[in-house]
Design a protein around this motif. Sequence first.
Motif, short mmCIF file in Angstrom:
data_model
loop_
_atom_site.label_atom_id
_atom_site.label_comp_id
_atom_site.label_asym_id
_atom_site.label_seq_id
_atom_site.Cartn_x
_atom_site.Cartn_y
_atom_site.Cartn_z
N SER A 404 0.85 -1.20 0.00
CA SER A 404 0.00 0.00 0.00
C SER A 404 0.88 1.25 0.00
O SER A 404 1.40 1.65 -1.05
CB SER A 404 -0.94 -0.01 1.21
N SER A 405 1.07 1.85 1.17
CA SER A 405 1.91 3.04 1.31
C SER A 405 2.25 3.23 2.77
O SER A 405 1.69 2.57 3.66
CB SER A 405 1.19 4.29 0.77
N VAL A 406 3.17 4.16 3.02
CA VAL A 406 3.56 4.47 4.40
C VAL A 406 2.36 5.01 5.17
O VAL A 406 2.10 4.62 6.32
CB VAL A 406 4.73 5.47 4.43
N LEU A 407 1.60 5.91 4.54
CA LEU A 407 0.45 6.50 5.22
C LEU A 407 -0.59 5.45 5.56
O LEU A 407 -1.13 5.42 6.68
CB LEU A 407 -0.17 7.59 4.34
N ALA A 408 -0.89 4.55 4.61
CA ALA A 408 -1.90 3.51 4.86
C ALA A 408 -1.44 2.57 5.98
O ALA A 408 -2.24 2.18 6.84
CB ALA A 408 -2.16 2.72 3.59
N PHE A 409 -0.16 2.22 6.00
CA PHE A 409 0.34 1.35 7.06
C PHE A 409 0.24 2.03 8.42
O PHE A 409 -0.23 1.44 9.39
CB PHE A 409 1.78 0.96 6.76
N HIS A 410 0.70 3.28 8.50
CA HIS A 410 0.67 3.98 9.79
C HIS A 410 -0.75 4.19 10.28
O HIS A 410 -1.04 4.02 11.47
CB HIS A 410 1.38 5.32 9.66
N ASP A 411 -1.64 4.54 9.36
CA ASP A 411 -3.01 4.86 9.77
C ASP A 411 -3.81 3.61 10.14
O ASP A 411 -4.56 3.62 11.13
CB ASP A 411 -3.72 5.61 8.63
N ASN A 412 -3.66 2.56 9.35
CA ASN A 412 -4.54 1.40 9.52
C ASN A 412 -3.95 0.29 10.37
O ASN A 412 -4.71 -0.51 10.94
CB ASN A 412 -4.89 0.82 8.14
N ILE A 413 -2.63 0.21 10.47
CA ILE A 413 -2.02 -0.92 11.16
C ILE A 413 -1.19 -0.46 12.36
O ILE A 413 -1.43 -0.89 13.50
CB ILE A 413 -1.15 -1.74 10.19
N ALA A 414 -0.22 0.43 12.13
CA ALA A 414 0.66 0.85 13.23
C ALA A 414 -0.12 1.57 14.32
O ALA A 414 0.04 1.27 15.51
CB ALA A 414 1.77 1.75 12.68
N LEU A 415 -0.98 2.51 13.92
CA LEU A 415 -1.76 3.24 14.92
C LEU A 415 -2.75 2.32 15.63
O LEU A 415 -2.97 2.45 16.84
CB LEU A 415 -2.50 4.39 14.23
N ALA A 416 -3.32 1.37 14.90
CA ALA A 416 -4.23 0.40 15.52
C ALA A 416 -3.48 -0.49 16.51
O ALA A 416 -4.03 -0.86 17.55
CB ALA A 416 -4.91 -0.44 14.44
N SER A 417 -2.24 -0.84 16.22
CA SER A 417 -1.44 -1.63 17.16
C SER A 417 -1.18 -0.85 18.44
O SER A 417 -1.22 -1.41 19.55
CB SER A 417 -0.12 -2.03 16.51
N LEU A 418 -0.92 0.44 18.30
CA LEU A 418 -0.72 1.28 19.50
C LEU A 418 -2.01 1.38 20.31
O LEU A 418 -1.96 1.44 21.55
CB LEU A 418 -0.23 2.67 19.09
N ARG A 419 -3.15 1.41 19.63
CA ARG A 419 -4.41 1.43 20.37
C ARG A 419 -4.60 0.14 21.16
O ARG A 419 -5.12 0.15 22.28
CB ARG A 419 -5.58 1.64 19.40
N LEU A 420 -4.19 -0.99 20.57
CA LEU A 420 -4.26 -2.26 21.30
C LEU A 420 -3.37 -2.22 22.54
O LEU A 420 -3.74 -2.71 23.61
CB LEU A 420 -3.84 -3.42 20.39
N ALA A 421 -2.18 -1.66 22.39
CA ALA A 421 -1.27 -1.56 23.54
C ALA A 421 -1.84 -0.65 24.61
O ALA A 421 -1.73 -0.93 25.81
CB ALA A 421 0.09 -1.06 23.07
N GLU A 422 -2.47 0.45 24.19
CA GLU A 422 -3.08 1.36 25.16
C GLU A 422 -4.28 0.71 25.84
O GLU A 422 -4.48 0.85 27.06
CB GLU A 422 -3.53 2.64 24.44
N GLY A 423 -5.08 -0.03 25.07
CA GLY A 423 -6.24 -0.70 25.66
C GLY A 423 -5.88 -1.85 26.58
O GLY A 423 -6.70 -2.28 27.39
N ALA A 424 -4.64 -2.33 26.48
CA ALA A 424 -4.21 -3.43 27.35
C ALA A 424 -4.00 -2.99 28.79
O ALA A 424 -3.76 -3.83 29.65
CB ALA A 424 -2.93 -4.06 26.81
N ARG A 425 -4.07 -1.69 29.05
CA ARG A 425 -3.96 -1.22 30.44
C ARG A 425 -5.03 -1.86 31.32
O ARG A 425 -4.76 -2.26 32.46
CB ARG A 425 -4.12 0.30 30.51
#
Length: 614
Positions: A404-425
Amino acid sequence: MADTPSRPGSNLTTIALMLITVAVLYVGRDIFVPFALAILLSFLLAPPVAWLRRTRMPRVAAVVLVVTTVFALLAGAGFVVGRQALTLIGDIPQYQRTMHQKIRSMSGAVPGSGALKRSAEVVKEIGRDLSEATGTAKPADTGAQGRAREPVPVRVEPVADPLRTLQDIVDPVLKPLGTAGLVIVFVFFVLLAPSDLRDRFIRLAGSDLHRTTEALSEAASRVSRYLLMQLVVNATYGIPLGVGLYFIGVPGALLWGLLATLLRFIPYLGPVIAAVFPLTLAFVVDPGWSMLLWTLVLILTIELVSNNVVEPWLYGSSTGMTPMAVILSAIFWTLLWGTPGLILATPLTVCLVVMGRYVPRLAFIEVLLGSEPVLSPEERLYQRLLAGDIEEAIELAEAEVAASSVLAFHDNIALASLRLAEGARKSGSSIEDRQKVADGMRMLVEDLREILDRQREGAKDGDAAAAPAPLPPAERADILCIGGRGALDTVAALLLTHVLESRGVATRLLPATAITLEGIASLDLTGCKAVCLSYLSPRPRTYARFVIRRLKARAPGLKIVLGAWNPAAEEDGAIDLAAETGAEAVAGKLAAAADLLEQVAGKPPAEAAAAGQH
C-alpha cells in the motif's frame, strides 16, 4: 461466531464428544471407511449425473449409467495393470541376471570397495576370536574320532488344518472385495437420494437451516473442487511420465503412468512409491546407466513442473488448509483408518474446517487447521512487538508498505497496534510492556525511514527534477508533534512525523515530558506555527484542555491540532471536543492531521499527497 468466552463445562462436553466420536470412528472403521469413500466418489460422480438429468434421463438410469461406466473403466484399468504386471514378473529372471552383473561391476568400480571388503573380513575374524575366548564358539569338526557332535534338533510340526489354510488365503482377497462392494452400494444410495441424505444431516446438525445449508454447500464445493483439481494434476503428471518412460524404453510404461496417476491421490507417500517402481526397473533392465539417468531426469522434471507450476495454478485456495494442517490430518486419519484414512485425510479435514466456521463449538478446528489468518495485521504487529520479535515486525511492516503506502500502514495498522497496547492497560499491561511496544515501534519507523531515504536517493539519481527537496533540520521546523501522556502517545506522534516527512514537510518531535507543568514553561516555541498533540486515551479531553490552555497562554497565535487517535474519543463529536479543549481542529486519522498541519505550513494538501506517493 460468538466472541464471548465459552464456559468450562461446555468445553469439557465438546472434548468428551470428540473423544467418543474418534472412538466410534475407530471401532466402526469397517463401515465408516466404505461410506466415506462412497461420499468422496459421489462428489466426483454427481456432476455427470446432474448433466444426464438435464437431458431428461431418469435419475435411476443416470446413476446406473455413470456408476457402471466408472467402475467398468476402473476394472479395465485394473486388467491392464494386471497384464503388465504379469509380463514384468515373467521377465524377472532376465532382470535378475542383469542386476547381479551391474552390482558386481559396481563393487569393483567403486573406490575403496576392496578396503571395505578387507575391513569386513577383519571384523568377522575378531568376532570369531572373541567367541572362542568366551567359550561361545561352536566346536570344530576334528575328524571321525573324538570330534564333538552337535545334537540334532527335533521339532514337532502340527498337522496343517485345510480350512484354516483356505481361510488364510481367501481372507486377504475377500476383504478388499467386500469393501469395494460396500462402496458401490453406498455410492448408488448416495446418488439416488442425495436430498434425503442432506435433509437428515441438517436435522442432526440442528435447527439453524441457514448456517447448516451454507456449511454443506461450502464443504461440497471445496471437496469437489479439490478432487477435480487433484485428478487433473495427477493426470498431467501420469500421462507425461508414461509417454516419457515409453520413449526411454522402460518396460511397462503404461503401467507406471497409470499407477503414478492413482498413487498421487495418496498424500506424501504416493509420489515416492510412484517414482520408486520405474527407477528400480530402469536400474535392473539396462546393463548401463543411461536408462536410469534419463528416468531420474524425467521424474525430477515432471515433479518440479507439477509442484511449482501446475499445482499452484490449479489448486489455489481450494482446500482452505495450511500445509501443516495437511500433514497433521494425514497423520491422524492414517492412525485411525490406515491407508484409506491417508487417502481420505484431506477431504475429511476440509469438511471439518468448514464445520468449524459455522459451528461455534468447533471453531477451534478452523483456527488450528484453516488457512485464513487468525490475527488481523494490527494484532500480528502488536504481538510481535510485545514479544520483542523486532525483525519479524519489520518484515511485516515492509510487506504492508510495499502493498500500500507508508500513510496507509501507519493509519490502519501501526496506529491500531498502538491502540491495542493502550487498551491493554485494563487487562493488566505493565509499564515495561508498553515501553517494549514503544521501543519496537521506534525501531520499525527508523527502518521505514531508511527505506524512504533510499527511495529519495534513487529519485535524485534518476530524475533530479522529480526528486523531493531536502528537508530542513528538525530544529528549524515550524511544526511540533508532541506525545500527550506517555511513551505510546509519543510513538503515535512519531508516526505522524514520519507521514509528514514522507510528504516533504519538516517537523519536530517532542516527548510527553515537554508538556508537563514544568516542561511547558521552558518549551521553545520560537518560529512554531502549529502543534499537534497526540493522545491514544479514549478520554483525552481533560489532559488536552490543560495543555492547550497553557500553550495558548505562551503563544496566543499558535495553531493546535488535537490528535485523538482512539475512536472512542469521537463519541462526543469532533466539534464538541475541539470546543471543549480549545483546539483549532481535531483529527482521528494521521492523514487528516497531516492535511491540517500542511495547510498551516503553507503547503497545499494536493501537492503533499502527490509528494507522499514517491
